[in-house]
Design a protein around this motif. Structure first.
Motif, short mmCIF file in Angstrom:
data_model
loop_
_atom_site.label_atom_id
_atom_site.label_comp_id
_atom_site.label_asym_id
_atom_site.label_seq_id
_atom_site.Cartn_x
_atom_site.Cartn_y
_atom_site.Cartn_z
N GLY A 4 73.45 29.70 29.97
CA GLY A 4 73.10 30.33 31.22
C GLY A 4 73.01 31.83 31.07
N ASN A 5 73.94 32.39 30.31
CA ASN A 5 73.91 33.81 30.03
C ASN A 5 72.67 34.18 29.23
OD1 ASN A 5 75.04 36.49 29.99
ND2 ASN A 5 75.63 36.11 27.87
N LEU A 6 72.34 33.36 28.23
CA LEU A 6 71.15 33.59 27.42
C LEU A 6 69.90 33.56 28.28
CD1 LEU A 6 69.85 33.82 24.56
CD2 LEU A 6 69.72 31.33 24.56
N LYS A 7 69.82 32.59 29.17
CA LYS A 7 68.64 32.46 30.01
C LYS A 7 68.51 33.65 30.97
CE LYS A 7 66.17 28.56 31.96
NZ LYS A 7 66.24 27.09 32.08
N GLU A 14 66.06 41.55 28.36
CA GLU A 14 66.86 42.10 27.27
C GLU A 14 66.31 41.68 25.91
OE1 GLU A 14 71.14 41.86 27.36
OE2 GLU A 14 71.11 41.40 29.51
N THR A 15 66.60 42.50 24.91
CA THR A 15 66.28 42.14 23.53
C THR A 15 67.51 41.48 22.92
OG1 THR A 15 64.82 44.04 23.34
CG2 THR A 15 65.52 42.98 21.29
N LEU A 16 67.33 40.29 22.35
CA LEU A 16 68.44 39.51 21.82
C LEU A 16 68.25 39.28 20.33
CD1 LEU A 16 68.65 36.87 24.69
CD2 LEU A 16 69.90 39.03 24.49
N LEU A 31 81.54 33.35 12.51
CA LEU A 31 81.41 34.73 12.05
C LEU A 31 80.26 35.45 12.76
CD1 LEU A 31 82.05 34.34 8.22
CD2 LEU A 31 83.40 35.73 9.81
N ALA A 32 79.16 34.73 12.98
CA ALA A 32 78.02 35.33 13.68
C ALA A 32 78.43 35.80 15.08
CB ALA A 32 76.87 34.34 13.76
N GLY A 33 79.24 34.98 15.75
CA GLY A 33 79.72 35.38 17.06
C GLY A 33 80.65 36.57 16.99
N LEU A 34 81.53 36.60 16.00
CA LEU A 34 82.46 37.71 15.84
C LEU A 34 81.74 39.01 15.48
CD1 LEU A 34 85.30 35.83 13.93
CD2 LEU A 34 85.48 36.84 16.21
N ILE A 35 80.69 38.89 14.68
CA ILE A 35 79.92 40.07 14.29
C ILE A 35 79.20 40.68 15.49
CG2 ILE A 35 77.88 40.81 12.97
CD1 ILE A 35 78.77 38.76 10.82
N GLY A 36 78.76 39.82 16.41
CA GLY A 36 78.10 40.33 17.60
C GLY A 36 76.69 39.82 17.85
N TYR A 37 76.29 38.78 17.11
CA TYR A 37 74.98 38.18 17.40
C TYR A 37 74.98 37.58 18.81
CZ TYR A 37 73.36 38.51 12.55
OH TYR A 37 72.94 38.97 11.33
N ASP A 38 73.79 37.49 19.38
CA ASP A 38 73.66 36.96 20.74
C ASP A 38 73.52 35.44 20.78
OD1 ASP A 38 73.54 39.56 22.19
OD2 ASP A 38 71.71 39.82 20.99
N PHE A 39 72.94 34.86 19.74
CA PHE A 39 72.73 33.41 19.72
C PHE A 39 72.64 32.94 18.28
CE2 PHE A 39 68.52 35.30 19.64
CZ PHE A 39 67.85 34.57 18.68
N ALA A 40 72.76 31.64 18.11
CA ALA A 40 72.59 31.02 16.80
C ALA A 40 71.57 29.91 16.89
CB ALA A 40 73.92 30.48 16.28
N PHE A 41 70.60 29.92 15.98
CA PHE A 41 69.74 28.77 15.77
C PHE A 41 70.42 27.89 14.73
CE2 PHE A 41 65.80 31.52 16.74
CZ PHE A 41 65.72 31.05 18.05
N ILE A 42 70.89 26.73 15.13
CA ILE A 42 71.53 25.80 14.20
C ILE A 42 70.43 24.91 13.63
CG2 ILE A 42 73.16 23.89 14.00
CD1 ILE A 42 74.74 25.24 16.29
N ASP A 43 70.19 25.05 12.34
CA ASP A 43 69.01 24.43 11.73
C ASP A 43 69.28 23.00 11.30
OD1 ASP A 43 66.59 23.94 10.62
OD2 ASP A 43 66.63 25.60 9.20
N ALA A 44 68.72 22.06 12.05
CA ALA A 44 68.79 20.65 11.69
C ALA A 44 67.44 20.15 11.22
CB ALA A 44 69.27 19.82 12.88
N GLU A 45 66.52 21.08 10.96
CA GLU A 45 65.19 20.71 10.45
C GLU A 45 65.14 20.86 8.93
OE1 GLU A 45 60.45 21.94 10.84
OE2 GLU A 45 62.01 23.43 11.24
N HIS A 46 65.56 22.01 8.42
CA HIS A 46 65.42 22.30 6.99
C HIS A 46 66.75 22.26 6.24
CE1 HIS A 46 61.19 23.27 6.92
NE2 HIS A 46 61.32 24.07 7.95
N THR A 47 67.78 21.71 6.84
CA THR A 47 69.07 21.61 6.16
C THR A 47 69.54 20.16 6.15
OG1 THR A 47 70.55 21.84 8.09
CG2 THR A 47 69.63 23.87 7.15
#
Length: 260
Positions: A4-7, A14-16, A31-47
């Motif tokens: 909801g926040n992302l949307k 905003e730039t994310l 770690l991505a969240g702790l570093i300060g990224y806004d979102f994560a794409f969790i890759d279930a296509e190429h992994t």
């Protein structure tokens, strides 16, 4: 709900900046969240990420207030459903070629009357322990994110129809696959296409999507790339976890072993 926040942030212009988790690891997501990224794409296509693995990565994102979108392997209702039921905040749908493809994704992500997603006592609903399913269904429909990747010649031809789908939240350009689809394979870089004709095409397509009211995004693996796309109005930037690891580790090794 982080989605909801992302949307809301997308709608606010905003730039994310996010990370492609191409290494199936809850620790990297956290770690991505702790570093300060806004979102994560969790890759279930190429992994090799499993359903259980994706759920653990989604849970890791939740612990750090990080929005999680699963890049699914197939535009198939049951595949999307299981990722959404695990608690993912939305999907990044690859290889979308038509408005019909977008509508199929929307139908799997959204509950009636917006879609056809089945309702159950799943993790996404908090197992219905503290919130009723009806309230959860309304919140999910309002906050979950449907984002698609434009990465084929066919999608380029159908971009206007794709962007006309009301429940589509954002468009993400897969420049590397797009370049390959258009015959630029020999000019591809390891981190994506920097061919000037592909850059111009993506800029033109991005403007078209923005004119249709859709936030747009692309991968950006350097400050120069980030500045290029940001100055053009792109709101969503993502970098690949493994590429950043390689760049950082290689740079440190070079500093520590001059001439190596």
């Amino acid at each position: 709900m982080a989605a909801g926040n992302l949307k809301r942030r997308l709608k606010a212009g905003e730039t994310l900046f996010g990370i492609f988790c191409d290494i199936p690891s809850p620790q990297i997501v956290e770690l991505a969240g702790l570093i300060g990224y806004d979102f994560a794409f969790i890759d279930a296509e190429h992994t090799t990420a499993s359903l259980d693995g994706v759920e653990h990565m989604v849970r890791a994102a939740d612990t750090r207030g990080l929005a999680s979108l699963v890049r699914v392997g197939h535009n198939h209702h049951s595949s999307i459903l299981r990722h959404m039921d695990s608690g993912a905040n939305g999907v990044l749908m690859p290889l979308v070629n038509s408005a019909e493809d977008v509508l199929d994704a929307v139908a799997a992500v959204k509950y009636p009357p917006l879609g056809r997603r089945g309702l159950a006592h799943v993790r996404a609903a908090g197992y219905a322990v503290n919130t009723g399913l009806g309230a959860f269904m309304a919140q999910s429909n309002a906050e979950t994110v449907v984002m698609v990747q434009i990465e084929t010649a066919e999608a380029v031809k159908n971009l206007d129809a794709i962007c006309a789908v009301e429940e589509l939240d954002a468009v993400f350009f897969g420049a590397t696959d797009l370049a390959a689809s258009l015959g630029y394979s020999a000019q591809l870089q390891a981190s994506g296409s920097e061919h000037p004709e592909i850059i111009k095409l993506v800029l033109d397509l991005g403007y078209k999507a923005m004119k249709a009211g859709k936030p747009v995004g692309i991968s950006a693996h350097s400050l120069a790339a980030y500045n290029r796309w940001r100055s053009a109005g792109f709101q969503i930037m993502a970098t690949v976890a493994s590429l950043q690891f390689v760049a950082g580790a290689r740079g440190l090794l070079k500093d520590c072993r001059p001439g190596s």
